[in-house]
Scaffold this motif. Structure first.
Motif, PDB file in Angstrom:
ATOM      1  N   ALA A 100      -4.696 170.147 -17.285  1.00 23.13           N
ATOM      2  CA  ALA A 100      -4.375 171.577 -17.971  1.00 23.13           C
ATOM      3  C   ALA A 100      -3.060 172.061 -16.964  1.00 23.13           C
ATOM      4  N   LEU A 101      -2.659 171.453 -15.893  1.00 22.79           N
ATOM      5  CA  LEU A 101      -1.476 171.994 -15.320  1.00 22.79           C
ATOM      6  C   LEU A 101      -0.276 171.507 -16.297  1.00 22.79           C
ATOM      7  N   ILE A 102      -0.140 170.450 -17.004  1.00 26.44           N
ATOM      8  CA  ILE A 102       1.001 170.068 -17.911  1.00 26.44           C
ATOM      9  C   ILE A 102       1.339 171.193 -18.739  1.00 26.44           C
ATOM     10  N   PRO A 103       2.645 171.712 -18.578  1.00 30.93           N
ATOM     11  CA  PRO A 103       3.306 172.697 -19.635  1.00 30.93           C
ATOM     12  C   PRO A 103       3.229 172.084 -21.129  1.00 30.93           C
ATOM     13  N   ASP A 104       2.930 173.049 -21.919  1.00 32.86           N
ATOM     14  CA  ASP A 104       3.221 172.913 -23.276  1.00 32.86           C
ATOM     15  C   ASP A 104       4.232 172.209 -23.733  1.00 32.86           C
ATOM     16  N   GLU A 105       5.359 172.818 -23.281  1.00 32.77           N
ATOM     17  CA  GLU A 105       6.660 172.297 -23.680  1.00 32.77           C
ATOM     18  C   GLU A 105       6.921 170.916 -23.246  1.00 32.77           C
ATOM     19  N   TRP A 106       6.427 170.661 -22.402  1.00 34.55           N
ATOM     20  CA  TRP A 106       6.459 169.168 -22.009  1.00 34.55           C
ATOM     21  C   TRP A 106       5.777 168.162 -22.963  1.00 34.55           C
ATOM     22  N   LEU A 107       4.896 168.481 -23.306  1.00 36.50           N
ATOM     23  CA  LEU A 107       3.844 167.814 -24.137  1.00 36.50           C
ATOM     24  C   LEU A 107       4.511 167.596 -25.517  1.00 36.50           C
ATOM     25  N   LEU A 108       5.036 168.482 -25.856  1.00 36.07           N
ATOM     26  CA  LEU A 108       5.454 168.749 -27.449  1.00 36.07           C
ATOM     27  C   LEU A 108       6.829 167.959 -27.592  1.00 36.07           C
ATOM     28  N   VAL A 109       7.475 166.983 -26.769  1.00 33.71           N
ATOM     29  CA  VAL A 109       8.570 166.246 -26.973  1.00 33.71           C
ATOM     30  C   VAL A 109       7.912 164.955 -27.271  1.00 33.71           C
ATOM     31  N   ASP A 110       8.737 164.438 -28.133  1.00 32.77           N
ATOM     32  CA  ASP A 110       8.645 163.081 -28.550  1.00 32.77           C
ATOM     33  C   ASP A 110       6.826 162.437 -28.368  1.00 32.77           C
ATOM     34  N   ALA A 111       6.180 163.357 -28.849  1.00 32.09           N
ATOM     35  CA  ALA A 111       4.823 162.904 -28.635  1.00 32.09           C
ATOM     36  C   ALA A 111       4.138 162.682 -30.248  1.00 32.09           C
ATOM     37  N   PRO A 112       2.972 161.442 -30.169  1.00 36.18           N
ATOM     38  CA  PRO A 112       2.402 161.338 -31.483  1.00 36.18           C
ATOM     39  C   PRO A 112       1.321 162.285 -31.811  1.00 36.18           C
ATOM     40  N   PHE A 113       1.379 163.278 -30.959  1.00 40.18           N
ATOM     41  CA  PHE A 113       0.186 164.107 -31.283  1.00 40.18           C
ATOM     42  C   PHE A 113       0.542 165.361 -31.963  1.00 40.18           C
ATOM     43  N   THR A 114      -0.391 166.136 -32.811  1.00 40.09           N
ATOM     44  CA  THR A 114      -0.244 167.416 -33.282  1.00 40.09           C
ATOM     45  C   THR A 114       0.103 168.704 -32.487  1.00 40.09           C
ATOM     46  N   THR A 115      -0.846 168.597 -31.404  1.00 36.06           N
ATOM     47  CA  THR A 115      -0.883 169.702 -30.682  1.00 36.06           C
ATOM     48  C   THR A 115      -0.911 169.404 -29.143  1.00 36.06           C
ATOM     49  N   ALA A 116      -0.464 170.377 -28.240  1.00 33.34           N
ATOM     50  CA  ALA A 116      -0.580 170.052 -26.879  1.00 33.34           C
ATOM     51  C   ALA A 116      -1.909 169.743 -26.520  1.00 33.34           C
ATOM     52  N   GLU A 117      -2.713 170.588 -26.896  1.00 30.46           N
ATOM     53  CA  GLU A 117      -4.058 170.174 -26.407  1.00 30.46           C
ATOM     54  C   GLU A 117      -4.559 168.839 -26.768  1.00 30.46           C
ATOM     55  N   GLU A 118      -4.244 168.361 -27.655  1.00 31.58           N
ATOM     56  CA  GLU A 118      -4.476 166.987 -28.241  1.00 31.58           C
ATOM     57  C   GLU A 118      -3.945 166.022 -27.406  1.00 31.58           C
ATOM     58  N   HIS A 119      -2.964 166.310 -26.956  1.00 32.26           N
ATOM     59  CA  HIS A 119      -2.012 165.502 -25.957  1.00 32.26           C
ATOM     60  C   HIS A 119      -2.689 165.270 -24.726  1.00 32.26           C
ATOM     61  N   ARG A 120      -3.126 166.805 -24.125  1.00 34.31           N
ATOM     62  CA  ARG A 120      -3.716 166.582 -22.870  1.00 34.31           C
ATOM     63  C   ARG A 120      -5.123 165.895 -23.032  1.00 34.31           C
ATOM     64  N   ASN A 121      -5.842 165.717 -23.946  1.00 36.77           N
ATOM     65  CA  ASN A 121      -7.017 165.361 -24.129  1.00 36.77           C
ATOM     66  C   ASN A 121      -6.975 164.062 -24.106  1.00 36.77           C
ATOM     67  N   ALA A 122      -5.686 163.291 -24.727  1.00 42.31           N
ATOM     68  CA  ALA A 122      -5.624 161.940 -24.421  1.00 42.31           C
ATOM     69  C   ALA A 122      -5.254 161.276 -23.078  1.00 42.31           C
ATOM     70  N   TYR A 123      -4.571 162.180 -22.349  1.00 44.68           N
ATOM     71  CA  TYR A 123      -4.414 161.815 -21.020  1.00 44.68           C
ATOM     72  C   TYR A 123      -5.638 161.796 -20.206  1.00 44.68           C
ATOM     73  N   ALA A 124      -6.429 162.788 -20.558  1.00 49.52           N
ATOM     74  CA  ALA A 124      -7.798 162.805 -19.892  1.00 49.52           C
ATOM     75  C   ALA A 124      -8.763 161.730 -20.102  1.00 49.52           C
ATOM     76  N   GLU A 125      -8.531 161.393 -21.431  1.00 46.61           N
ATOM     77  CA  GLU A 125      -9.445 160.339 -22.036  1.00 46.61           C
ATOM     78  C   GLU A 125      -8.964 158.972 -21.216  1.00 46.61           C
ATOM     79  N   PHE A 126      -7.854 158.676 -21.013  1.00 41.78           N
ATOM     80  CA  PHE A 126      -7.141 157.445 -20.571  1.00 41.78           C
ATOM     81  C   PHE A 126      -7.454 157.447 -19.331  1.00 41.78           C
ATOM     82  N   LEU A 127      -7.190 158.384 -18.392  1.00 35.76           N
ATOM     83  CA  LEU A 127      -8.084 158.405 -16.945  1.00 35.76           C
ATOM     84  C   LEU A 127      -9.542 158.006 -16.859  1.00 35.76           C
TER      85      LEU A 127
END
Length: 265
Positions: A216-243
């Motif tokens: 949750a600490l990761i800023p949205d604007e970093w997550l929305l750069v060159d990402a295969p995910f539609t939303t920042a939250e989806e991107h965060r959830n992928a990192y969480a699932e990986f860990l």
């Protein structure tokens, strides 16, 4: 003893002091508006925001587990910053990094950890090696330890090469379940004799809630750069699932590290 997960402070960069040319991404020592010096990692550098995301996840997870990490902050770079910089390479980097970057408190007077000079006790070495195996951190070798000695204590720096799967996101769910073969090159491998004990200890500390607080600490604007995910939250959830997946198969990378250690010794 685990630490609390805290929000990262925000600072504004006032002065560019000197580049650190030994770093491939050309970080720099800067002064911020709080009066402190920071090593600034630029969003406009080669690996882009992904390296900064890895810094946040790796650094704050290490801090939570009780390892020593310089304070990480969000560092804002103004559009007018660096216009008078004479070095074209640095000026281009500053222009590409306007906005939110990452700073790490500068440990003035620190020296690079030398494994031939300083031997760590086994528990500390095992903690660091276990964490790097979890994060798939390929950048803790004898050539580049990314550890500093400061006031006679060991400090970890630079987790930007962790989570290397996120540079493509190809088969990332499968990659989470794989061993970490690069552990054979880890600078602390030969000193890490308590991996099984640390595995049990750290798995009990890193809960799903803790992982979500860190991502949750990761800023949205970093997550929305060159990402295969539609939303920042989806991107965060992928990192969480990986860990979380990686934690569930920690016996694989612990065994891999133990086997590599036996081969080394």
């Amino acid at each position: 003893m685990a630490n609390e997960i805290s929000e990262l402070r925000n600072v504004h960069v006032d002065r560019y002091l000197t580049p650190l040319r030994e770093g491939g991404s050309l970080p720099a020592i800067v002064e911020a508006n709080d009066g402190f010096l920071y090593v600034l990692k630029f969003r406009g550098a080669g690996q882009g925001p992904k390296a900064l995301i890895a810094e946040v996840i790796g650094g704050e997870l290490a801090r939570y587990l009780g390892l020593k990490i310089p304070e990480i902050v969000f560092a804002h770079l103004d559009e007018a910053f660096g216009r008078t910089e004479p070095d074209e390479e640095i000026q281009d980097l500053l222009k590409a990094s306007v906005g939110l970057n990452l700073g790490m408190h500068y440990l003035s007077g620190s020296i690079t950890f030398d494994p031939l000079v300083t031997r760590l006790e086994s528990r500390l070495a095992s903690k660091i090696l276990w964490l790097d195996s979890l994060l798939t951190n390929v950048d803790r070798t004898a050539r580049n330890t990314n550890m500093l000695m400061w006031h006679k204590e060991l400090w970890l720096i630079d987790h930007g090469a962790s989570l290397y799967f996120h540079h493509s996101w190809d088969n990332w769910k499968e990659q989470a379940k794989r061993p970490f073969p690069q552990v054979k090159d880890h600078v602390l491998l030969w000193q890490a004799n308590d991996l099984a004990e640390i595995d049990e200890e750290f798995k009990s500390l890193i809960t799903s809630d803790i992982i979500k607080k860190i991502t949750a600490l990761i800023p949205d604007e970093w997550l929305l750069v060159d990402a295969p995910f539609t939303t920042a939250e989806e991107h965060r959830n992928a990192y969480a699932e990986f860990l979380e997946t990686r934690l569930s198969v920690s016996d694989l990378f612990v065994k891999g590290a133990s086997d590599a250690r036996k081969a080394l010794i």
